[in-house]
Each structure stands twice: as structure tokens, then as C-alpha cells.
Design a protein around this motif. Structure first.
Motif, short mmCIF file in Angstrom:
data_model
loop_
_atom_site.label_atom_id
_atom_site.label_comp_id
_atom_site.label_asym_id
_atom_site.label_seq_id
_atom_site.Cartn_x
_atom_site.Cartn_y
_atom_site.Cartn_z
N LEU A 1 -26.81 -6.57 -9.64
CA LEU A 1 -25.99 -7.41 -10.51
C LEU A 1 -24.51 -7.05 -10.38
O LEU A 1 -23.64 -7.94 -10.34
N ASN A 2 -24.22 -5.77 -10.31
CA ASN A 2 -22.85 -5.32 -10.14
C ASN A 2 -22.28 -5.83 -8.81
O ASN A 2 -21.13 -6.27 -8.74
N THR A 3 -23.10 -5.82 -7.77
CA THR A 3 -22.69 -6.34 -6.47
C THR A 3 -22.37 -7.83 -6.56
O THR A 3 -21.37 -8.29 -6.02
N CYS A 4 -23.22 -8.58 -7.27
CA CYS A 4 -22.97 -10.02 -7.45
C CYS A 4 -21.65 -10.27 -8.17
O CYS A 4 -20.85 -11.11 -7.75
N ILE A 5 -21.43 -9.53 -9.24
CA ILE A 5 -20.20 -9.70 -10.01
C ILE A 5 -18.99 -9.39 -9.15
O ILE A 5 -18.00 -10.14 -9.14
N ASN A 6 -19.04 -8.29 -8.42
CA ASN A 6 -17.92 -7.90 -7.56
C ASN A 6 -17.67 -8.95 -6.47
O ASN A 6 -16.51 -9.26 -6.14
N CYS A 7 -18.72 -9.48 -5.90
CA CYS A 7 -18.57 -10.48 -4.84
C CYS A 7 -17.95 -11.76 -5.40
O CYS A 7 -17.04 -12.33 -4.79
N HIS A 8 -18.44 -12.20 -6.55
CA HIS A 8 -17.88 -13.41 -7.14
C HIS A 8 -16.41 -13.22 -7.52
O HIS A 8 -15.60 -14.13 -7.33
N GLU A 9 -16.09 -12.04 -8.01
CA GLU A 9 -14.69 -11.75 -8.34
C GLU A 9 -13.84 -11.80 -7.07
O GLU A 9 -12.74 -12.38 -7.07
N TYR A 10 -14.33 -11.21 -6.00
CA TYR A 10 -13.61 -11.19 -4.73
C TYR A 10 -13.43 -12.62 -4.19
O TYR A 10 -12.34 -13.00 -3.76
N CYS A 11 -14.50 -13.40 -4.22
CA CYS A 11 -14.43 -14.77 -3.71
C CYS A 11 -13.47 -15.62 -4.53
O CYS A 11 -12.74 -16.45 -3.98
N ARG A 12 -13.48 -15.42 -5.83
CA ARG A 12 -12.62 -16.21 -6.71
C ARG A 12 -11.17 -15.76 -6.63
O ARG A 12 -10.26 -16.58 -6.47
N ASP A 13 -10.94 -14.44 -6.73
CA ASP A 13 -9.58 -13.93 -6.90
C ASP A 13 -8.87 -13.58 -5.60
O ASP A 13 -7.65 -13.61 -5.54
N VAL A 14 -9.61 -13.23 -4.55
CA VAL A 14 -8.98 -12.81 -3.30
C VAL A 14 -9.09 -13.91 -2.24
O VAL A 14 -8.09 -14.35 -1.68
N LEU A 15 -10.30 -14.37 -1.99
CA LEU A 15 -10.49 -15.40 -0.96
C LEU A 15 -10.14 -16.79 -1.47
O LEU A 15 -9.93 -17.70 -0.67
N SER A 16 -10.12 -16.95 -2.78
CA SER A 16 -9.86 -18.26 -3.41
C SER A 16 -10.82 -19.33 -2.90
O SER A 16 -10.43 -20.48 -2.68
N ILE A 17 -12.09 -18.94 -2.72
CA ILE A 17 -13.12 -19.88 -2.29
C ILE A 17 -13.44 -20.84 -3.43
O ILE A 17 -13.68 -22.01 -3.22
#
Length: 154
Positions: free
Chosen positions: A122-138
Motif C-alpha cells: 500500500l505504501n508503494t502504491c501511495i508513493n507511486c501515485h504521488e510520483y505520477c501526480r506530482d513529478v511526472l504530471s501523468i
């Protein structure tokens, strides 16, 4: 089992069933739109996580194992691997490792180990979604339509 524990288990089961119905309904809607494979994969991951959660709270190792195997299969799906970013790839790999560890813990009937592996996933999912939203702007926040499943009050 005390009455409080039974009510808690019942409330958890109701929440999981409601979430499962919501996820399966959303998955059917997404499957009707073949252009949105990413959303379908995310909803399938959500459904497998709900299955794992249900297995953990009911101590059903077969259900935990099944959910973990489904999650692992989603992690190796080629449609999910479409982005070439190294950090994104790391998150995909980490989630797959946790899914395999979760399946192993279920085989060994190790509830504590399975719970730990699930929390890490779950922590991995949260971190990935945060990265995709805030860094990659996917994800475009203006397009995100959150749907809340109400929690029963009694």
C-alpha cells in the motif's frame, strides 16, 4: 469473539463488499472504453487489494494468496509498463516483489508477515501515485473524479 469484535468484523465486511461492488461496477464501465487500459489496470489492482484485505481480516489465506497472485499478474502486464521513467519502473518492480512476498506469506499461513507485506505494498502504491501526480504530471487533477463509498453508520 466479543460482540464488539463481531460488529467490527461485520462493519469491515460490509465496507469491503460495498467497495468490491463499486470497483467491479467501475471496472465494467472502464472495460467498455478500450482506450483507457491504464484505468482498467488500476481498478483491477484495487479489486485485488480489496480481496487481500478481506482475506487478512478473516484470516483466509487462500483469499490472500489469490489476491496477491492477481496483483502480481497485473504488475507484469505490459500495458502497465508503458512509461519509461526509472522511478516509475522501480515502483512497479517493488509492488511486484511485495505481491510475491504476500503470496509466500499466505502459503506459509503467516498472518503477521502477510499484513506487513500488504502494508508495504500500500505504501508503494501511495508513493507511486504521488510520483505520477506530482513529478511526472501523468494525472491531470482537473480530470480526476473521486467517488466516495459511504461507510455505514450503524
Amino acid at each position: 469473539m466479543s460482540i464488539t469484535q463481531r460488529w467490527l468484523l461485520l462493519a469491515t465486511a460490509i465496507l469491503l463488499i460495498a467497495g468490491g461492488v463499486f470497483a467491479s461496477d467501475e471496472l465494467r464501465k472502464t472495460e467498455a472504453d478500450p482506450g483507457d487500459q491504464q484505468a482498467a489496470l488500476m481498478l483491477a489492482k484495487l479489486a485485488s487489494c480489496q480481496k487481500i484485505t478481506n482475506g487478512l481480516v478473516t484470516k483466509n489465506f487462500k483469499e490472500i494468496h489469490s489476491g496477491a497472485n492477481t496483483l502480481n499478474q497485473i504488475c507484469i502486464a505490459t500495458d502497465w509498463a508503458s512509461h519509461d521513467d526509472a522511478v516509475y519502473a522501480h515502483h512497479r518492480l517493488e509492488l511486484r516483489k511485495q505481491a510475491m512476498k504476500l503470496a509466500k506469506m499466505a502459503e506459509e499461513k503467516n498472518l503477521d508477515g502477510a499484513s506487513y507485506a500488504y502494508m508495504h505494498s500500500l505504501n508503494t502504491c501511495i508513493n507511486c501515485h504521488e510520483y505520477c501526480r506530482d513529478v511526472l504530471s501523468i494525472v491531470d487533477d482537473s480530470e480526476v473524479k473521486l467517488k466516495v463509498v459511504p461507510i455505514p453508520s450503524n
